[in-house]
Design a protein around this motif. Sequence first.
Motif, mmCIF file in Angstrom:
data_model
loop_
_atom_site.group_PDB
_atom_site.id
_atom_site.type_symbol
_atom_site.label_atom_id
_atom_site.label_comp_id
_atom_site.label_asym_id
_atom_site.label_seq_id
_atom_site.Cartn_x
_atom_site.Cartn_y
_atom_site.Cartn_z
ATOM 1 N N LEU A 3 38.359 49.257 28.363
ATOM 2 C CA LEU A 3 38.003 47.897 28.745
ATOM 3 C C LEU A 3 37.903 47.775 30.252
ATOM 4 N N GLN A 4 36.975 46.948 30.690
ATOM 5 C CA GLN A 4 36.918 46.545 32.090
ATOM 6 C C GLN A 4 37.422 45.108 32.155
ATOM 7 N N LEU A 5 38.588 44.924 32.778
ATOM 8 C CA LEU A 5 39.266 43.623 32.814
ATOM 9 C C LEU A 5 39.141 42.992 34.184
ATOM 10 N N ILE B 178 40.985 31.824 43.159
ATOM 11 C CA ILE B 178 42.169 32.657 42.988
ATOM 12 C C ILE B 178 41.813 34.131 43.123
ATOM 13 N N PRO B 179 42.608 34.925 43.850
ATOM 14 C CA PRO B 179 42.305 36.359 43.987
ATOM 15 C C PRO B 179 42.319 37.044 42.625
ATOM 16 N N ARG B 180 41.321 37.877 42.387
ATOM 17 C CA ARG B 180 41.241 38.591 41.118
ATOM 18 C C ARG B 180 41.100 40.088 41.371
ATOM 19 N N THR B 181 41.513 40.869 40.379
ATOM 20 C CA THR B 181 41.437 42.319 40.474
ATOM 21 C C THR B 181 40.710 42.854 39.250
ATOM 22 N N GLU B 182 39.709 43.690 39.471
ATOM 23 C CA GLU B 182 39.003 44.322 38.364
ATOM 24 C C GLU B 182 39.576 45.713 38.142
ATOM 25 N N VAL B 183 39.905 45.993 36.891
ATOM 26 C CA VAL B 183 40.456 47.310 36.546
ATOM 27 C C VAL B 183 39.761 47.819 35.292
ATOM 28 N N ILE B 184 39.728 49.133 35.177
ATOM 29 C CA ILE B 184 39.264 49.777 33.946
ATOM 30 C C ILE B 184 40.471 50.449 33.315
ATOM 31 N N VAL B 185 40.704 50.145 32.059
ATOM 32 C CA VAL B 185 41.875 50.687 31.365
ATOM 33 C C VAL B 185 41.451 51.258 30.017
ATOM 34 N N ARG B 186 42.294 52.127 29.498
ATOM 35 C CA ARG B 186 42.183 52.530 28.089
ATOM 36 C C ARG B 186 43.466 52.098 27.409
ATOM 37 N N VAL B 187 43.311 51.501 26.243
ATOM 38 C CA VAL B 187 44.455 50.888 25.570
ATOM 39 C C VAL B 187 44.452 51.261 24.098
ATOM 40 N N GLY C 28 46.505 37.471 29.169
ATOM 41 C CA GLY C 28 45.797 36.252 28.775
ATOM 42 C C GLY C 28 44.677 36.580 27.795
ATOM 43 N N ARG C 29 44.633 35.839 26.699
ATOM 44 C CA ARG C 29 43.627 36.117 25.667
ATOM 45 C C ARG C 29 42.212 35.921 26.199
ATOM 46 N N GLN C 30 42.049 34.952 27.101
ATOM 47 C CA GLN C 30 40.715 34.708 27.644
ATOM 48 C C GLN C 30 40.221 35.912 28.439
ATOM 49 N N VAL C 31 41.140 36.573 29.157
ATOM 50 C CA VAL C 31 40.770 37.755 29.941
ATOM 51 C C VAL C 31 40.306 38.878 29.019
ATOM 52 N N VAL C 32 41.028 39.082 27.920
ATOM 53 C CA VAL C 32 40.664 40.149 26.985
ATOM 54 C C VAL C 32 39.360 39.816 26.272
ATOM 55 N N THR C 33 39.186 38.550 25.901
ATOM 56 C CA THR C 33 37.949 38.146 25.232
ATOM 57 C C THR C 33 36.739 38.359 26.136
ATOM 58 N N ALA C 34 36.918 38.087 27.433
ATOM 59 C CA ALA C 34 35.803 38.225 28.380
ATOM 60 C C ALA C 34 35.609 39.663 28.863
ATOM 61 N N ALA C 35 36.515 40.573 28.499
ATOM 62 C CA ALA C 35 36.455 41.946 28.990
ATOM 63 C C ALA C 35 35.217 42.668 28.440
#
Length: 323
Positions: free
Chosen positions: A275-277, A232-241, A254-261
Amino acid sequence: MRASRLVTLLLLLQTRGRMTAAQLAEELEVSERTVHRDVDALSEAGVPIYAERGPHGGLQLVEGYRTRLTGMTADEAEAIFLSGLPGPAAELGLGTVVTAARLKVLASLPSELRVRASRLVERFYLDAAGWFQASDPVPHLAAVAEAVWEGRRLWIEYERGDSRVERVLEPLGLVLKGGIWYAVASVEDGIRTYRLSRVVGARLLDESFERPAGFDLVSHWAESIAAYEREIPRTEVIVRVHPQRIDLLADLVGRQVVTAAERLPGTDPDGWTRLQLRLDWTSDEAPGRLLGMGGDLEVIAPPEVRAQVLELARGVLERHPAG
């Protein structure tokens, strides 16, 4: 409660033989009308009850009718009643069959297991669909299921984007995932998966087919899901939250995405978390999804995603002018 009462009624007829509606009503502490409704329900479930009229008449089971299970443990009995999904069974046209099977199993259990199974039915309910998701309409599910069961080819009309295509399938199995029905079918170029809510027409053909040697639906599905998640195509982003909005971000991406960030080092002037998601969306989808965080998230990188978020935000402001 009614399931327990039906079982009790069945057991009374098994152990005592012929009983009148009045006697059953007294034992069950219900009205005679309720007894007759329960008898009808048992009959619909395939239990052979019949009524004899006259002064010595009453309700009774066909002679020799028994339900019996031996060697079943408490855990096995509970597992049977946790495994039933009445909604999907009804969609497949098996609602009455499943109800009858559960009723007969319950009636045949020893008393101590029957109590545990009845308590489980009353206190646990499995709902496979996600929140705020109505079930997909699947008007052709029965036809697909019949083709799967009988090993017959199936013609379908299928929505693909903005167009419709026609296909002849050799359906190998049905899968229910997250409340959504899928058909796994063999076609000319291999084995494919079709979402049944997109099937707008279906017709069972007279031609039969041979299942591929060694095909196992469970193994194929597990491999298919793993491949999909890898590709599946994925996109890496850096965010401040905002730190108090991380749970909201988890609901969004998705909780798994945040947990793996990866939590990036450094001091943020506002005390926000960086975070780098790795998002399960394309670079075209990600900006609109992230905009759902409103002012509680800022996209730092990549520049193209940040620019698209800004463009979308400006469009929202233009459509909602002040005063």
